[in-house]
Design an enzyme around this catalytic site. Structure first.
Site, mmCIF file in Angstrom:
data_model
loop_
_atom_site.group_PDB
_atom_site.id
_atom_site.type_symbol
_atom_site.label_atom_id
_atom_site.label_comp_id
_atom_site.label_asym_id
_atom_site.label_seq_id
_atom_site.Cartn_x
_atom_site.Cartn_y
_atom_site.Cartn_z
ATOM 1 N N LYS A 149 22.300 20.696 -81.126
ATOM 2 C CA LYS A 149 22.553 20.989 -82.538
ATOM 3 C C LYS A 149 22.871 22.485 -82.723
ATOM 4 C CE LYS A 149 20.244 20.331 -86.864
ATOM 5 N NZ LYS A 149 18.919 20.059 -87.445
ATOM 6 N N LYS A 228 19.201 28.450 -66.402
ATOM 7 C CA LYS A 228 18.864 27.237 -65.663
ATOM 8 C C LYS A 228 20.132 26.575 -65.127
ATOM 9 C CE LYS A 228 18.423 23.121 -67.544
ATOM 10 N NZ LYS A 228 18.028 21.914 -68.266
ATOM 11 N N LYS A 231 24.455 20.881 -65.128
ATOM 12 C CA LYS A 231 25.824 20.361 -65.141
ATOM 13 C C LYS A 231 26.544 20.779 -66.416
ATOM 14 C CE LYS A 231 24.192 16.464 -62.580
ATOM 15 N NZ LYS A 231 23.287 15.333 -62.844
HETATM 16 P P1 TYM Z 1 19.161 15.227 -64.932
HETATM 17 O O1 TYM Z 1 20.214 14.278 -64.473
HETATM 18 O O2 TYM Z 1 19.561 16.306 -65.846
HETATM 19 O O3 TYM Z 1 18.492 15.911 -63.678
HETATM 20 C C1 TYM Z 1 17.922 15.165 -62.608
HETATM 21 C C2 TYM Z 1 16.652 15.861 -62.147
HETATM 22 O O4 TYM Z 1 16.934 17.181 -61.713
HETATM 23 C C3 TYM Z 1 16.068 18.090 -62.361
HETATM 24 N N1 TYM Z 1 16.771 19.366 -62.586
HETATM 25 C C4 TYM Z 1 16.285 20.561 -62.251
HETATM 26 N N2 TYM Z 1 15.137 20.938 -61.655
HETATM 27 C C5 TYM Z 1 14.947 22.260 -61.437
HETATM 28 N N3 TYM Z 1 15.853 23.212 -61.792
HETATM 29 C C6 TYM Z 1 17.027 22.879 -62.396
HETATM 30 N N4 TYM Z 1 17.917 23.815 -62.720
HETATM 31 C C7 TYM Z 1 17.277 21.502 -62.662
HETATM 32 N N5 TYM Z 1 18.290 20.835 -63.230
HETATM 33 C C8 TYM Z 1 17.972 19.524 -63.187
HETATM 34 C C9 TYM Z 1 15.720 17.445 -63.681
HETATM 35 O O5 TYM Z 1 14.533 17.959 -64.218
HETATM 36 C C10 TYM Z 1 15.615 15.995 -63.283
HETATM 37 O O6 TYM Z 1 14.326 15.707 -62.778
HETATM 38 N N6 TYM Z 1 16.766 12.728 -68.510
HETATM 39 C C11 TYM Z 1 16.883 12.873 -67.068
HETATM 40 C C12 TYM Z 1 17.235 11.577 -66.374
HETATM 41 C C13 TYM Z 1 16.322 10.469 -66.697
HETATM 42 C C14 TYM Z 1 14.977 10.306 -66.231
HETATM 43 C C15 TYM Z 1 14.518 9.090 -66.794
HETATM 44 C C16 TYM Z 1 14.146 11.071 -65.428
HETATM 45 C C17 TYM Z 1 16.620 9.389 -67.467
HETATM 46 N N7 TYM Z 1 15.548 8.572 -67.533
HETATM 47 C C18 TYM Z 1 13.212 8.608 -66.536
HETATM 48 C C19 TYM Z 1 12.833 10.593 -65.169
HETATM 49 C C20 TYM Z 1 12.385 9.385 -65.732
HETATM 50 C C21 TYM Z 1 17.955 13.909 -66.767
HETATM 51 O O7 TYM Z 1 18.808 14.174 -67.579
HETATM 52 O O8 TYM Z 1 17.931 14.422 -65.522
#
Ligand code: TYM
Length: 362
Positions: A149, A228, A231
């Site tokens: 937002k 951070k 993507k």
């Molecule tokens: P996503 O796809 O953004 O990221 C996948 C996993 O990578 C971790 N991550 C990071 N960890 C440390 N430093 C970073 N810069 C970094 N970028 C990403 C994220 O914390 C994540 O664990 N909403 C979730 C996907 C999801 C999910 C779930 C996770 C959907 N349903 C149920 C756990 C349980 C997501 O967008 O992750």
């Protein structure tokens, strides 16, 4: 009898409205697992772009390690990615890449259920049911929604209800542990709250209350711009980027503007932070000394970073390329994973439907 088999519910007796006979079998198996006290770990990754080293360090590696001590349920969060990605070909490609990533880093499909979110449609039903119990105000406080937002980004209904679907992901499979990076902590906390509220209303046996598992040292991996790694920020180092391109990306990591001769501070440097994720303790101590001594340029530190990255990623990259060459193998793993996941999902939905009055009393 006939009406049960065809799924047309014409009988007024509760027994006829419950389940097909097949589901009774699933139910029995579920009861066994619930008694066996096997710890279940669940996590997901959005197939919204190529996996990056934030994903790797924050989630993939910890999740793969958990397969030694838990029953892993790991999935490709396709419905979540749809909130931002609308290109069917890319979408399919990223789903495959996400699955191949888990496998390339050692997830054993014999131990784990690796599956696609969309292969278990019950997750949408549970998301709806949870949503009818959640106040808008809570969703308005979600970080992801607030930042979208603030940035004036398009916010569709899926973006807004993202945490509800994520809670459904977690609660559908009786999850105990959720290995994630720090950016997902709030979402897992919301899932806990939704579960507790639901159990309070309908019965404590309905949902298992999950716990996030976050490794402090990799909680937030920085990107090439120091924010951070994400993507959506375009600041990633791709896990499977070919070495030449990866080296170019590494050279882009931002630093302060100290001269070659100046002493430098490793603890406030992005290059050093990334180096620390892949280098041994000795290597870290050595590079830290060179930072503090002066006479070393950032170009040198970046080259050192590239080398430890390449060392860690070379083997998995090979496995990944092999897997991506045989998508039908990945497909088999995903289908097997979906079958395992689905049997658990159906049991949970049985409890939820019965408790809420969508299904017959048990
Ligand atoms: P996503 O796809 O953004 O990221 C996948 C996993 O990578 C971790 N991550 C990071 N960890 C440390 N430093 C970073 N810069 C970094 N970028 C990403 C994220 O914390 C994540 O664990 N909403 C979730 C996907 C999801 C999910 C779930 C996770 C959907 N349903 C149920 C756990 C349980 C997501 O967008 O992750």
């Amino acid at each position: 009898e006939m009406s049960m088999v065809t799924g047309v519910q014409t009988c007024a007796l509760p027994i006829c409205q419950t389940t097909l006979p097949r589901e009774a079998g699933w139910l029995a198996r579920g009861a066994n697992r619930r008694m066996s006290k096997m710890v279940r770990a669940l996590t997901g990754i959005q197939p919204s772009g190529p996996p990056h080293i934030g994903n790797l360090k924050g989630m993939v590696e910890p999740a793969v390690e958990l397969q030694e001590s838990t029953e892993p349920f790991y999935f490709i969060a396709s419905y979540h990615a749809m909130t931002t990605l609308k290109d069917p070909e890319l979408f399919r490609q990223y789903q495959l890449e996400a699955a191949a990533t888990f496998l390339a880093f050692g997830l054993d499909p014999k131990r784990a259920a690796l599956f696609r979110q969309q292969d278990i449609p019950e997750v949408c039903e549970l998301s709806w049911i949870l949503g009818t119990h959640i106040n808008l105000g809570i969703l308005e406080r979600a970080h992801a929604f607030k930042s979208a937002k603030d940035k004036g980004k398009e916010i569709n209904l899926g973006t807004f209800s993202y945490p509800v679907l994520m809670a459904a992901d977690i609660l559908l499979y009786d999850t105990n542990l959720v290995p994630v990076g720090k950016d997902q902590k709030q979402h897992v906390e919301m899932a806990k709250d939704f579960a507790a509220g639901f159990n309070h209303r309908y019965g404590e046996e309905i949902f298992v209350i999950p716990e996030p598992v976050i490794r402090p040292e990799v909680a937030t991996v920085p990107g090439v711009d120091g924010q951070k790694m994400s993507k959506s920020y375009g600041n990633t180092l791709g896990v499977f980027t070919p070495p030449k391109q990866l080296r170019k990306r590494v050279m882009k990591v931002v630093t302060d503007s100290k001269e070659m001769a100046d002493p430098k501070d490793p603890d406030s440097c992005n290059v050093f932070a990334l180096y620390g994720l892949f280098a041994t303790k000795d290597e870290q101590a050595e590079l830290a000394d060179r930072y503090r001594a002066g006479g070393m340029g950032y170009g040198h530190a970046k080259q050192a970073l590239f080398e430890v990255l390449d060392r860690a990623l070379a083997e998995p990259r090979e496995r990944y390329l092999e897997l991506m060459d045989k998508p039908e193998q990945i497909e088999d793993v995903l289908e097997e994973g979906a079958a395992k996941a689905r049997s658990v999902a159906l049991q949970t939905m049985e409890r939820v439907r019965s408790a809420t009055g969508l299904g017959a009393r048990r």
